[in-house]
Motif scaffolding. Structure first.
Motif, short mmCIF file in Angstrom:
data_model
loop_
_atom_site.label_atom_id
_atom_site.label_comp_id
_atom_site.label_asym_id
_atom_site.label_seq_id
_atom_site.Cartn_x
_atom_site.Cartn_y
_atom_site.Cartn_z
N GLU A 17 20.33 27.19 27.97
CA GLU A 17 21.68 28.27 28.77
C GLU A 17 20.38 29.07 29.32
OE1 GLU A 17 24.69 31.45 27.97
OE2 GLU A 17 22.84 31.71 26.95
N GLY A 20 18.89 28.46 33.84
CA GLY A 20 19.97 28.54 34.83
C GLY A 20 19.15 29.89 35.54
N ASP A 24 16.58 28.00 37.62
CA ASP A 24 17.32 27.60 38.71
C ASP A 24 17.49 29.01 39.57
OD1 ASP A 24 17.89 25.06 37.97
OD2 ASP A 24 19.15 25.75 36.87
N SER A 100 23.33 34.25 41.46
CA SER A 100 23.52 32.92 40.14
C SER A 100 24.11 34.16 39.59
CB SER A 100 21.39 33.45 39.84
OG SER A 100 21.39 34.18 38.56
#
Length: 133
Positions: A17, A20, A24, A100
């Motif tokens: 998790e 991300g 990212d 995000s």
């Protein structure tokens, strides 16, 4: 004698998790991904700034049950030490993290002691500050 910091460990609820946020949204690259049974350690770094890397792991990864429980409690309280990154484009980094879905703690401001920075919480509740370089 020369000595340098190589790794900084970040305790997270779930390394997958957290990718991300750290990979990212922040743009760090996975340099190693180690699994041992149910435990996992994910190392991330920056190709543009080689040197210090961060290692994401869950509270119980490689720890005794009691120590893992203590880490989990501190993580749940948001009491673990904050992490501070430096960016050459604070506003762009802020926008990418906000887009995000990361929790914004502080929009970019110039602090009374000098640096311009912002702050977020990662998916596990850790405070992450970004400072303009």
């Amino acid at each position: 004698m020369t000595i340098q910091l190589q790794y900084c460990n970040i305790t997270v609820n779930d390394p997958e998790e957290s990718l991300g946020f750290y990979r990212d949204a922040l743009g760090l690259e996975v340099t190693n991904d180690v699994k041992s049974g149910d435990d996992r350690w994910v190392t991330l770094g920056s190709a543009s700034q080689p040197g210090v890397e961060i290692v994401l792991s869950a509270p119980h990864a490689g720890r005794s049950q009691a120590d893992g429980d203590a880490m989990q409690e501190l993580l749940a309280k948001g009491s673990l030490p904050m992490l501070v990154f430096r960016a050459d484009d604070l506003d762009g980094t802020f926008d990418k993290l906000r887009e995000s879905g990361a929790e914004v703690l502080q929009e970019p401001i110039t602090q009374p002691w000098g640096p311009r920075d912002c702050a977020f919480r990662d998916p596990s509740g850790n405070t992450v500050r970004i400072s303009q370089s």
